[in-house]
Scaffold this active site. Sequence first.
Site, PDB file in Angstrom:
ATOM      1  N   TYR A 175       6.627   4.850   3.718  1.00 28.56           N
ATOM      2  CA  TYR A 175       6.272   3.517   4.227  1.00 28.56           C
ATOM      3  C   TYR A 175       6.912   3.283   5.605  1.00 28.56           C
ATOM      4  O   TYR A 175       6.248   2.827   6.538  1.00 28.56           O
ATOM      5  CB  TYR A 175       6.738   2.463   3.215  1.00 28.56           C
ATOM      6  CG  TYR A 175       6.369   1.045   3.576  1.00 28.56           C
ATOM      7  CD1 TYR A 175       5.042   0.638   3.573  1.00 28.56           C
ATOM      8  CD2 TYR A 175       7.348   0.112   3.912  1.00 28.56           C
ATOM      9  CE1 TYR A 175       4.700  -0.672   3.904  1.00 28.56           C
ATOM     10  CE2 TYR A 175       7.010  -1.191   4.232  1.00 28.56           C
ATOM     11  CZ  TYR A 175       5.693  -1.584   4.224  1.00 28.56           C
ATOM     12  OH  TYR A 175       5.345  -2.875   4.555  1.00 28.56           O
TER      13      TYR A 175
HETATM   14  N1  NAP Z   1       5.092  -8.462   1.549  1.00 30.43           N
HETATM   15  C1  NAP Z   1       6.083  -8.006   2.264  1.00 30.43           C
HETATM   16  O1  NAP Z   1       7.260  -8.203   1.926  1.00 30.43           O
HETATM   17  C2  NAP Z   1       5.809  -7.263   3.542  1.00 30.43           C
HETATM   18  C3  NAP Z   1       6.885  -7.000   4.390  1.00 30.43           C
HETATM   19  C4  NAP Z   1       6.652  -6.345   5.576  1.00 30.43           C
HETATM   20  C5  NAP Z   1       5.378  -5.954   5.917  1.00 30.43           C
HETATM   21  N2  NAP Z   1       4.346  -6.190   5.059  1.00 30.43           N
HETATM   22  C6  NAP Z   1       3.001  -5.779   5.472  1.00 30.43           C
HETATM   23  O2  NAP Z   1       2.130  -6.861   5.319  1.00 30.43           O
HETATM   24  C7  NAP Z   1       0.807  -6.361   5.242  1.00 30.43           C
HETATM   25  C8  NAP Z   1       0.077  -7.067   4.100  1.00 30.43           C
HETATM   26  O3  NAP Z   1       0.663  -6.653   2.881  1.00 30.43           O
HETATM   27  P1  NAP Z   1       1.092  -7.662   1.730  1.00 30.43           P
HETATM   28  O4  NAP Z   1       2.543  -7.531   1.549  1.00 30.43           O
HETATM   29  O5  NAP Z   1       0.495  -8.986   1.957  1.00 30.43           O
HETATM   30  O6  NAP Z   1       0.438  -6.921   0.463  1.00 30.43           O
HETATM   31  P2  NAP Z   1      -0.851  -7.219  -0.426  1.00 30.43           P
HETATM   32  O7  NAP Z   1      -0.748  -8.553  -1.064  1.00 30.43           O
HETATM   33  O8  NAP Z   1      -0.980  -6.023  -1.310  1.00 30.43           O
HETATM   34  O9  NAP Z   1      -2.011  -7.239   0.639  1.00 30.43           O
HETATM   35  C9  NAP Z   1      -2.477  -6.052   1.213  1.00 30.43           C
HETATM   36  C10 NAP Z   1      -3.853  -6.293   1.756  1.00 30.43           C
HETATM   37  O10 NAP Z   1      -4.312  -5.095   2.386  1.00 30.43           O
HETATM   38  C11 NAP Z   1      -5.559  -4.779   1.820  1.00 30.43           C
HETATM   39  N3  NAP Z   1      -5.863  -3.354   1.857  1.00 30.43           N
HETATM   40  C12 NAP Z   1      -5.249  -2.334   1.221  1.00 30.43           C
HETATM   41  N4  NAP Z   1      -5.859  -1.177   1.515  1.00 30.43           N
HETATM   42  C13 NAP Z   1      -6.880  -1.475   2.343  1.00 30.43           C
HETATM   43  C14 NAP Z   1      -7.873  -0.729   2.993  1.00 30.43           C
HETATM   44  N5  NAP Z   1      -7.988   0.600   2.842  1.00 30.43           N
HETATM   45  N6  NAP Z   1      -8.769  -1.381   3.794  1.00 30.43           N
HETATM   46  C15 NAP Z   1      -8.689  -2.712   3.957  1.00 30.43           C
HETATM   47  N7  NAP Z   1      -7.795  -3.486   3.333  1.00 30.43           N
HETATM   48  C16 NAP Z   1      -6.892  -2.865   2.551  1.00 30.43           C
HETATM   49  C17 NAP Z   1      -5.528  -5.305   0.400  1.00 30.43           C
HETATM   50  O11 NAP Z   1      -6.850  -5.410  -0.089  1.00 30.43           O
HETATM   51  P3  NAP Z   1      -7.222  -5.147  -1.630  1.00 30.43           P
HETATM   52  O12 NAP Z   1      -6.911  -6.450  -2.337  1.00 30.43           O
HETATM   53  O13 NAP Z   1      -8.671  -4.845  -1.579  1.00 30.43           O
HETATM   54  O14 NAP Z   1      -6.383  -4.020  -2.102  1.00 30.43           O
HETATM   55  C18 NAP Z   1      -4.858  -6.641   0.652  1.00 30.43           C
HETATM   56  O15 NAP Z   1      -5.765  -7.568   1.167  1.00 30.43           O
HETATM   57  C19 NAP Z   1       0.910  -4.864   5.069  1.00 30.43           C
HETATM   58  O16 NAP Z   1       0.670  -4.224   6.312  1.00 30.43           O
HETATM   59  C20 NAP Z   1       2.357  -4.677   4.669  1.00 30.43           C
HETATM   60  O17 NAP Z   1       2.843  -3.411   4.987  1.00 30.43           O
HETATM   61  C21 NAP Z   1       4.528  -6.832   3.873  1.00 30.43           C
END
Ligand code: NAP
Length: 319
Positions: A175
């Site tokens: 990651y």
């Molecule tokens: N939450 C945290 O603490 C955190 C911290 C730092 C950075 N981030 C970053 O924030 C971003 C969003 O993540 P999140 O934490 O909100 O997680 P999440 O709730 O799992 O959301 C991830 C999103 O990405 C989509 N996705 C996954 N694979 C995809 C693909 N191949 N094509 C298009 N969409 C896809 C998912 O869609 P589906 O529902 O269809 O799977 C979902 O809408 C990510 O880049 C993550 O690395 C998160």
Amino acid sequence: MSNSFQVIIFLFLSVFSCVGFAGNNESQKTKQKTVLVTGASSGIGLKITQVLSKNGYLVYAGARRDSDLKRLDAMDNVESVRLDVTDQAQIDAAVKKIAGKGRGLDALVNNAGIAVIGPLIEVPVEELDWQLNVNVLGPYRVTQAFAPMIIESKGRITTTGSISGILSGSMFGQYSMSKHAIEAFTDSLATEMERFDVQVSVIEPGNYASKIGESFVKRLEKKGYWGEDSAYANELAGMKAGMGNASQSKDPQEVAEAVMHALFSDKPKRRYLVVPNASQAYFTLGQAMTELLQLNQDQPYSFTRDQLIEMMDAQMKSL
Ligand SMILES: NC(=O)c1ccc[n+]([C@@H]2O[C@H](COP(=O)([O-])OP(=O)(O)OC[C@H]3O[C@@H](n4cnc5c(N)ncnc54)[C@H](OP(=O)(O)O)[C@@H]3O)[C@@H](O)[C@H]2O)c1
């Protein structure tokens, strides 16, 4: 004043106010800025979509499942777009769809992402491949595809990086590799887009509530790439328990507000560190400083402490 004169004035004012109203509506419509958000079905992407749409921006919300597309379409100021960032044909179709609306595109938020977690010497290459395909090649593909529209609007591009773009803890190698790549992507892209008046930034969240951990655990259980026979079996249970439960994590409202600043403020920043507590800020900045000091250590052109502080003062002025 005669009655007929009053009627004429009344009619004149009515027509004038109607024209004025229509004009306002028209300019509001043409002024409404448009943003594409990838990965808008849950977590941070959904929150970005909610915050931007509530603030009057038109959000093209990327999602993959029919049920998510339908749910997003039901929101005011939101139009869903089927968008898997690993699928070039879907990306091309999304460009066609958004360009076809004739409203242009003012901003792109590369947010879609997944997490592959586990020991670097054990997790199969296919899992790293998937990690980089979504988190790195995804923004790369989507940015290339929408660049002409963003250049046309002199717009903005931001990507959801992470504090893992700075930190690289044990078990988070895959990651962190993907999020470190986003740091480089952002800096190079920002420089290359300067000539087009397009501003580029990266949002670096700490831990916020989302489905990312739960999805990791589901995939791990399905694929079984890190199990009891691992040299790192002791870490496994804790990691699954921690990642699988986001109920204690903070709502990502402030992450979405940072995105809005990056996209629409007069003075966007290059990097937005957005963390839910001071210790995450402390560790992230501490790691950035450690790297600086490691680079400076025992090499022919090392700088003294005073010189480093002088350099830092100069950098602070240029921010
Ligand atoms: N939450 C945290 O603490 C955190 C911290 C730092 C950075 N981030 C970053 O924030 C971003 C969003 O993540 P999140 O934490 O909100 O997680 P999440 O709730 O799992 O959301 C991830 C999103 O990405 C989509 N996705 C996954 N694979 C995809 C693909 N191949 N094509 C298009 N969409 C896809 C998912 O869609 P589906 O529902 O269809 O799977 C979902 O809408 C990510 O880049 C993550 O690395 C998160």
